[in-house]
Motif scaffolding. Structure first.
Motif, PDB file in Angstrom:
ATOM      1  N   ARG A 248      -8.048  -1.344   7.648  1.00 21.73           N
ATOM      2  CA  ARG A 248      -7.997  -1.260   9.115  1.00 21.73           C
ATOM      3  C   ARG A 248      -7.196  -2.432   9.687  1.00 21.73           C
ATOM      4  O   ARG A 248      -6.386  -2.257  10.590  1.00 21.73           O
ATOM      5  N   ASP A 249      -7.398  -3.650   9.158  1.00 20.68           N
ATOM      6  CA  ASP A 249      -6.634  -4.817   9.611  1.00 20.68           C
ATOM      7  C   ASP A 249      -5.141  -4.632   9.347  1.00 20.68           C
ATOM      8  O   ASP A 249      -4.303  -4.950  10.188  1.00 20.68           O
ATOM      9  N   ALA A 250      -4.823  -4.123   8.170  1.00 20.53           N
ATOM     10  CA  ALA A 250      -3.423  -4.005   7.765  1.00 20.53           C
ATOM     11  C   ALA A 250      -2.630  -3.102   8.700  1.00 20.53           C
ATOM     12  O   ALA A 250      -1.455  -3.352   8.968  1.00 20.53           O
ATOM     13  N   TYR A 251      -3.255  -2.059   9.210  1.00 20.28           N
ATOM     14  CA  TYR A 251      -2.543  -1.089  10.028  1.00 20.28           C
ATOM     15  C   TYR A 251      -3.032  -1.053  11.472  1.00 20.28           C
ATOM     16  O   TYR A 251      -2.725  -0.111  12.199  1.00 20.28           O
ATOM     17  N   SER A 252      -3.723  -2.087  11.897  1.00 22.29           N
ATOM     18  CA  SER A 252      -4.321  -2.069  13.240  1.00 22.29           C
ATOM     19  C   SER A 252      -3.287  -1.963  14.358  1.00 22.29           C
ATOM     20  O   SER A 252      -3.572  -1.401  15.414  1.00 22.29           O
TER      21      SER A 252
ATOM     22  N   ALA B 196       2.718   6.666   3.827  1.00 20.86           N
ATOM     23  CA  ALA B 196       2.036   7.409   2.766  1.00 20.86           C
ATOM     24  C   ALA B 196       0.688   6.762   2.423  1.00 20.86           C
ATOM     25  O   ALA B 196      -0.291   7.459   2.153  1.00 20.86           O
ATOM     26  N   ASP B 197       0.635   5.447   2.454  1.00 24.14           N
ATOM     27  CA  ASP B 197      -0.617   4.732   2.196  1.00 24.14           C
ATOM     28  C   ASP B 197      -1.654   5.081   3.266  1.00 24.14           C
ATOM     29  O   ASP B 197      -2.817   5.346   2.957  1.00 24.14           O
ATOM     30  N   ARG B 198      -1.223   5.094   4.512  1.00 21.88           N
ATOM     31  CA  ARG B 198      -2.133   5.461   5.609  1.00 21.88           C
ATOM     32  C   ARG B 198      -2.620   6.897   5.459  1.00 21.88           C
ATOM     33  O   ARG B 198      -3.801   7.190   5.667  1.00 21.88           O
ATOM     34  N   GLN B 199      -1.716   7.791   5.094  1.00 22.97           N
ATOM     35  CA  GLN B 199      -2.086   9.194   4.904  1.00 22.97           C
ATOM     36  C   GLN B 199      -3.110   9.322   3.769  1.00 22.97           C
ATOM     37  O   GLN B 199      -4.101  10.037   3.899  1.00 22.97           O
ATOM     38  N   ALA B 200      -2.871   8.632   2.663  1.00 21.68           N
ATOM     39  CA  ALA B 200      -3.789   8.704   1.516  1.00 21.68           C
ATOM     40  C   ALA B 200      -5.165   8.165   1.878  1.00 21.68           C
ATOM     41  O   ALA B 200      -6.185   8.750   1.496  1.00 21.68           O
ATOM     42  N   GLU B 201      -5.204   7.087   2.610  1.00 19.90           N
ATOM     43  CA  GLU B 201      -6.489   6.509   3.015  1.00 19.90           C
ATOM     44  C   GLU B 201      -7.219   7.439   3.981  1.00 19.90           C
ATOM     45  O   GLU B 201      -8.441   7.571   3.919  1.00 19.90           O
ATOM     46  N   THR B 202      -6.475   8.089   4.840  1.00 23.21           N
ATOM     47  CA  THR B 202      -7.077   8.972   5.840  1.00 23.21           C
ATOM     48  C   THR B 202      -7.654  10.238   5.204  1.00 23.21           C
ATOM     49  O   THR B 202      -8.769  10.640   5.519  1.00 23.21           O
ATOM     50  N   THR B 203      -6.894  10.858   4.295  1.00 25.09           N
ATOM     51  CA  THR B 203      -7.332  12.137   3.735  1.00 25.09           C
ATOM     52  C   THR B 203      -8.145  12.001   2.460  1.00 25.09           C
ATOM     53  O   THR B 203      -8.989  12.838   2.185  1.00 25.09           O
ATOM     54  N   GLY B 204      -7.840  10.986   1.657  1.00 25.69           N
ATOM     55  CA  GLY B 204      -8.486  10.850   0.355  1.00 25.69           C
ATOM     56  C   GLY B 204      -8.034  11.909  -0.638  1.00 25.69           C
ATOM     57  O   GLY B 204      -8.527  11.983  -1.758  1.00 25.69           O
ATOM     58  N   ASP B 205      -7.063  12.728  -0.252  1.00 23.42           N
ATOM     59  CA  ASP B 205      -6.551  13.810  -1.082  1.00 23.42           C
ATOM     60  C   ASP B 205      -5.750  13.236  -2.256  1.00 23.42           C
ATOM     61  O   ASP B 205      -4.929  12.326  -2.075  1.00 23.42           O
ATOM     62  N   GLN B 206      -5.968  13.746  -3.460  1.00 15.46           N
ATOM     63  CA  GLN B 206      -5.298  13.219  -4.650  1.00 15.46           C
ATOM     64  C   GLN B 206      -3.773  13.344  -4.545  1.00 15.46           C
ATOM     65  O   GLN B 206      -3.050  12.451  -4.962  1.00 15.46           O
TER      66      GLN B 206
ATOM     67  N   GLU C  31       1.258   6.180  -4.180  1.00 14.43           N
ATOM     68  CA  GLU C  31       1.531   5.360  -5.367  1.00 14.43           C
ATOM     69  C   GLU C  31       3.013   5.432  -5.738  1.00 14.43           C
ATOM     70  O   GLU C  31       3.643   4.414  -6.018  1.00 14.43           O
ATOM     71  N   ARG C  32       3.568   6.629  -5.711  1.00  9.04           N
ATOM     72  CA  ARG C  32       4.977   6.824  -6.083  1.00  9.04           C
ATOM     73  C   ARG C  32       5.911   6.079  -5.124  1.00  9.04           C
ATOM     74  O   ARG C  32       6.858   5.423  -5.548  1.00  9.04           O
ATOM     75  N   THR C  33       5.637   6.181  -3.831  1.00  8.08           N
ATOM     76  CA  THR C  33       6.525   5.523  -2.869  1.00  8.08           C
ATOM     77  C   THR C  33       6.390   4.007  -2.941  1.00  8.08           C
ATOM     78  O   THR C  33       7.380   3.287  -2.790  1.00  8.08           O
ATOM     79  N   ALA C  34       5.183   3.517  -3.185  1.00  6.61           N
ATOM     80  CA  ALA C  34       5.005   2.067  -3.334  1.00  6.61           C
ATOM     81  C   ALA C  34       5.747   1.563  -4.578  1.00  6.61           C
ATOM     82  O   ALA C  34       6.357   0.493  -4.551  1.00  6.61           O
ATOM     83  N   GLU C  35       5.723   2.341  -5.653  1.00  6.62           N
ATOM     84  CA  GLU C  35       6.465   1.969  -6.862  1.00  6.62           C
ATOM     85  C   GLU C  35       7.961   1.923  -6.586  1.00  6.62           C
ATOM     86  O   GLU C  35       8.659   1.013  -7.051  1.00  6.62           O
TER      87      GLU C  35
ATOM     88  N   THR D 173      -1.358  -5.871  -2.404  1.00 10.40           N
ATOM     89  CA  THR D 173      -2.202  -4.791  -2.909  1.00 10.40           C
ATOM     90  C   THR D 173      -3.458  -4.592  -2.081  1.00 10.40           C
ATOM     91  O   THR D 173      -4.192  -3.652  -2.320  1.00 10.40           O
ATOM     92  N   ARG D 174      -3.710  -5.407  -1.109  1.00 11.04           N
ATOM     93  CA  ARG D 174      -4.935  -5.258  -0.329  1.00 11.04           C
ATOM     94  C   ARG D 174      -4.767  -4.341   0.865  1.00 11.04           C
ATOM     95  O   ARG D 174      -5.678  -4.190   1.651  1.00 11.04           O
ATOM     96  N   CYS D 175      -3.606  -3.729   1.016  1.00 13.16           N
ATOM     97  CA  CYS D 175      -3.374  -2.837   2.153  1.00 13.16           C
ATOM     98  C   CYS D 175      -4.056  -1.499   1.989  1.00 13.16           C
ATOM     99  O   CYS D 175      -4.479  -0.908   2.955  1.00 13.16           O
ATOM    100  N   GLY D 176      -4.144  -0.993   0.803  1.00 17.94           N
ATOM    101  CA  GLY D 176      -4.769   0.301   0.601  1.00 17.94           C
ATOM    102  C   GLY D 176      -4.884   0.621  -0.868  1.00 17.94           C
ATOM    103  O   GLY D 176      -4.233  -0.005  -1.702  1.00 17.94           O
ATOM    104  N   PRO D 177      -5.704   1.578  -1.231  1.00 17.85           N
ATOM    105  CA  PRO D 177      -5.942   1.874  -2.638  1.00 17.85           C
ATOM    106  C   PRO D 177      -4.704   2.377  -3.366  1.00 17.85           C
ATOM    107  O   PRO D 177      -4.490   2.040  -4.524  1.00 17.85           O
ATOM    108  N   ALA D 178      -3.878   3.142  -2.711  1.00 20.73           N
ATOM    109  CA  ALA D 178      -2.692   3.672  -3.375  1.00 20.73           C
ATOM    110  C   ALA D 178      -1.686   2.560  -3.645  1.00 20.73           C
ATOM    111  O   ALA D 178      -1.071   2.514  -4.704  1.00 20.73           O
ATOM    112  N   THR D 179      -1.531   1.641  -2.706  1.00 19.57           N
ATOM    113  CA  THR D 179      -0.609   0.527  -2.899  1.00 19.57           C
ATOM    114  C   THR D 179      -1.069  -0.337  -4.064  1.00 19.57           C
ATOM    115  O   THR D 179      -0.271  -0.797  -4.868  1.00 19.57           O
ATOM    116  N   ALA D 180      -2.365  -0.554  -4.173  1.00 18.75           N
ATOM    117  CA  ALA D 180      -2.904  -1.355  -5.275  1.00 18.75           C
ATOM    118  C   ALA D 180      -2.616  -0.694  -6.618  1.00 18.75           C
ATOM    119  O   ALA D 180      -2.185  -1.353  -7.564  1.00 18.75           O
TER     120      ALA D 180
END
Length: 136
Positions: free
Chosen positions: A15-19, A59-69, A76-80, A100-107
């Motif tokens: 939430r802090d990262a994208y506030s 993409a990180d925000r979308q992944a965190e919002t939906t939790g969809d695999q 993950e792909r775009t962060a790479e 890596t603390r911005c979101g699970p996919a980035t980590a």
């Protein structure tokens, strides 16, 4: 757009990262415009990096919002791709641990990218497309 604090206190939350980030719909439109720009043969590495950075964040925000695999895999792909582009062009912005603390996919992407050989090219030919599935 308001100025962002380049070094928020750690640890910070998703939430802090994208506030202060733009609304998802506005950022999707901006990323789509950037994709058209970097698809041009005359685009610069800085323009490509801006696209990759903004798309990875979106993409990180979308992944965190939906939790969809699917969304998590895309993030993950775009962060790479961003990490590989930065390595290729000698860009550094601090330790991976801070980013890596911005979101699970980035980590997950940062962990995976540690095993990617330096200099792996990122070009407009293999750019991620703006979010399709699950986009608001």
């Amino acid at each position: 757009m308001p100025e962002l604090d380049p070094s928020p206190p750690l640890p910070f939350t998703f939430r802090d990262a994208y506030s202060r980030a733009p609304r998802l719909l506005d950022e999707t439109a901006a990323v789509t415009r950037l994709q058209a720009l970097v698809g041009d043969a005359d685009s610069t590495p800085d323009e490509l990096r801006e696209y990759l950075l903004r798309y990875a964040a979106l993409a990180d925000r979308q992944a965190e919002t939906t939790g969809d695999q699917h969304d998590i895999n895309e993030a993950e792909r775009t962060a790479e791709q961003l990490l590989n582009h930065d390595r290729q062009h000698g860009v550094t912005a601090g330790s991976t641990d801070k980013t890596t603390r911005c979101g699970p996919a980035t980590a997950a992407a940062a962990t995976s990218a540690r095993n990617t050989p330096p200099g792996t090219p990122t070009t407009s030919a293999n750019l991620p497309a703006p979010l399709a599935k699950g986009s608001p």
